[in-house]
Design an enzyme around this catalytic site. Structure first.
Site, mmCIF file in Angstrom:
data_model
loop_
_atom_site.group_PDB
_atom_site.id
_atom_site.type_symbol
_atom_site.label_atom_id
_atom_site.label_comp_id
_atom_site.label_asym_id
_atom_site.label_seq_id
_atom_site.Cartn_x
_atom_site.Cartn_y
_atom_site.Cartn_z
ATOM 1 N N ILE A 246 -11.488 4.506 0.200
ATOM 2 C CA ILE A 246 -10.477 4.231 -0.293
ATOM 3 C C ILE A 246 -9.286 4.949 0.526
ATOM 4 O O ILE A 246 -9.112 6.140 0.199
ATOM 5 C CB ILE A 246 -9.908 4.119 -1.654
ATOM 6 C CG1 ILE A 246 -11.062 3.136 -2.415
ATOM 7 C CG2 ILE A 246 -8.354 3.583 -1.975
ATOM 8 C CD1 ILE A 246 -10.721 3.260 -3.912
ATOM 9 N N PRO A 247 -8.938 4.342 1.763
ATOM 10 C CA PRO A 247 -8.185 5.323 2.713
ATOM 11 C C PRO A 247 -6.772 5.672 2.521
ATOM 12 O O PRO A 247 -5.774 5.358 3.185
ATOM 13 C CB PRO A 247 -8.356 4.530 3.868
ATOM 14 C CG PRO A 247 -8.032 3.086 3.476
ATOM 15 C CD PRO A 247 -9.002 2.989 2.106
ATOM 16 N N CYS A 248 -6.506 6.635 1.324
ATOM 17 C CA CYS A 248 -5.293 7.071 0.892
ATOM 18 C C CYS A 248 -4.849 8.045 2.139
ATOM 19 O O CYS A 248 -3.499 8.082 2.163
ATOM 20 C CB CYS A 248 -5.259 8.032 -0.188
ATOM 21 S SG CYS A 248 -6.444 9.138 -0.392
ATOM 22 N N HIS A 249 -5.584 8.406 2.932
ATOM 23 C CA HIS A 249 -5.357 9.549 4.117
ATOM 24 C C HIS A 249 -4.150 8.361 5.235
ATOM 25 O O HIS A 249 -3.425 8.992 5.917
ATOM 26 C CB HIS A 249 -6.208 9.785 4.909
ATOM 27 C CG HIS A 249 -7.318 9.168 5.444
ATOM 28 N ND1 HIS A 249 -8.177 8.480 4.534
ATOM 29 C CD2 HIS A 249 -7.563 8.554 6.692
ATOM 30 C CE1 HIS A 249 -9.061 7.663 5.341
ATOM 31 N NE2 HIS A 249 -8.652 7.698 6.507
ATOM 32 N N ARG A 250 -4.263 6.996 5.078
ATOM 33 C CA ARG A 250 -3.618 6.205 5.947
ATOM 34 C C ARG A 250 -2.276 5.873 5.668
ATOM 35 O O ARG A 250 -1.495 5.166 6.164
ATOM 36 C CB ARG A 250 -4.375 4.950 6.418
ATOM 37 C CG ARG A 250 -5.767 5.122 6.949
ATOM 38 C CD ARG A 250 -6.422 3.916 7.029
ATOM 39 N NE ARG A 250 -7.865 4.214 7.456
ATOM 40 C CZ ARG A 250 -8.842 3.107 7.338
ATOM 41 N NH1 ARG A 250 -8.615 2.005 6.997
ATOM 42 N NH2 ARG A 250 -10.056 3.294 7.618
#
Length: 298
Positions: A246-250
């Protein structure tokens, strides 16, 4: 490539980030390799094998200004992601993720009656703590910046009433697929999302950001139909239990600033740099393939 080797590469990258920051990103290949303690040839091999681009190019992706470049060049508002075809470039998430959310009642019980299996794994981004239920992965944390004890305490505190059992072999097929080491038996990496209804909405929106692209906290608030909930969205992003998948880094701030990252900003920068390099490398490969197969250019 083994996960142990990948973890070694991440440690090398972490040291490179520190040196690049200290020098304001103005180091030659020889200078950077010397500071890390590797020969230029070895340094070149490590980075080229890990991300498919040259160390010089990868350095550009690790600089603090890279987030602003991403926001300018690869910003998606989520509302238009599918209509402009960006979803096809979300290689990791579009190809082999499927997810199921826990019901609000189950979430309120804080994991009561739930068995969560856990194990430590090497990953492309250092040591990772992975947790999962019978339904799929419910947690991924990175310990390179926080340390393993903090990561474990953090993850177990999210579901305090659950029963935790160490069983890395149960999780291994999913982990290998998640980090693209081997395809999973079903071709899919299942996720079991355990969060509040608002958190689930935010995490679902994050899953729509393609690999190599970014969005903003306000865009995500718009995407879930609550444009004024930017602060709540930021909190939900920070509570994302399944890092990387779940790409919270994006998610970035409107200014292009990285914002926070639960497992440390060096990890966030490495995640973004890896995805940017991967997208660039794939684009170059596709371009070369088209030139070789296009009769007009033969």
């Amino acid at each position: 490539m083994s996960t142990t080797e990948d973890s070694y590469h991440y440690k090398t990258i972490g040291r490179a980030i520190e040196e690049i920051d200290a020098a304001d990103g103005k180091l030659s290949l020889d200078e950077l390799a010397a500071r890390i303690g590797l020969s230029p040839a070895h340094f070149q091999r490590v980075f080229s094998r890990f991300v498919g681009v040259s160390p010089k190019r990868y350095q550009q992706f690790l600089t603090l200004g890279h987030a602003k470049t991403l926001l300018h060049e690869r910003h998606t508002t989520l509302a238009t992601t599918h209509s402009v075809g960006l979803s096809g470039q979300g290689r990791l998430h579009d190809l082999f993720l499927r997810w199921e959310a826990m019901s609000p009642g189950e979430y309120a019980r804080k994991g009561e009656g739930l068995t969560i299996y856990w194990g430590w794994f090497d990953s492309p981004f250092g040591a990772s703590l992975v947790m999962g239920t019978e339904k799929g992965i419910c947690g991924i944390g990175f310990a390179e910046e926080t340390g393993p004890e903090v990561a474990m305490a953090d993850m177990t505190s999210r579901w305090p009433n659950a029963a935790f059992i160490e069983d890395p072999m149960f999780l291994q097929p999913w982990v290998l697929a998640a980090f693209e080491m081997e395809p999973g038996e079903t071709g899919k990496t299942p996720l079991h999302l355990i969060g509040s209804p608002l958190q689930i909405k935010v995490w679902e929106a994050l899953l729509r950001i393609p690999s190599g692209y970014v969005s903003t906290y306000s865009d995500i608030a718009d995407a879930i139909g609550n444009p004024r909930a930017v602060r709540a969205v930021g909190t939900a992003i920070g509570r994302n239990p399944v890092s990387w998948l779940i790409p919270c880094h994006r998610a970035l701030r409107k200014s292009g600033a990285l914002g926070g990252y639960h497992w440390g900003l060096p990890v966030k920068r490495a995640l973004l740099a890896w995805e940017t390099a991967d997208l660039e490398s794939s684009s170059l490969a596709d371009s070369s393939s088209m030139q070789l197969t296009n009769p007009a250019t033969a």
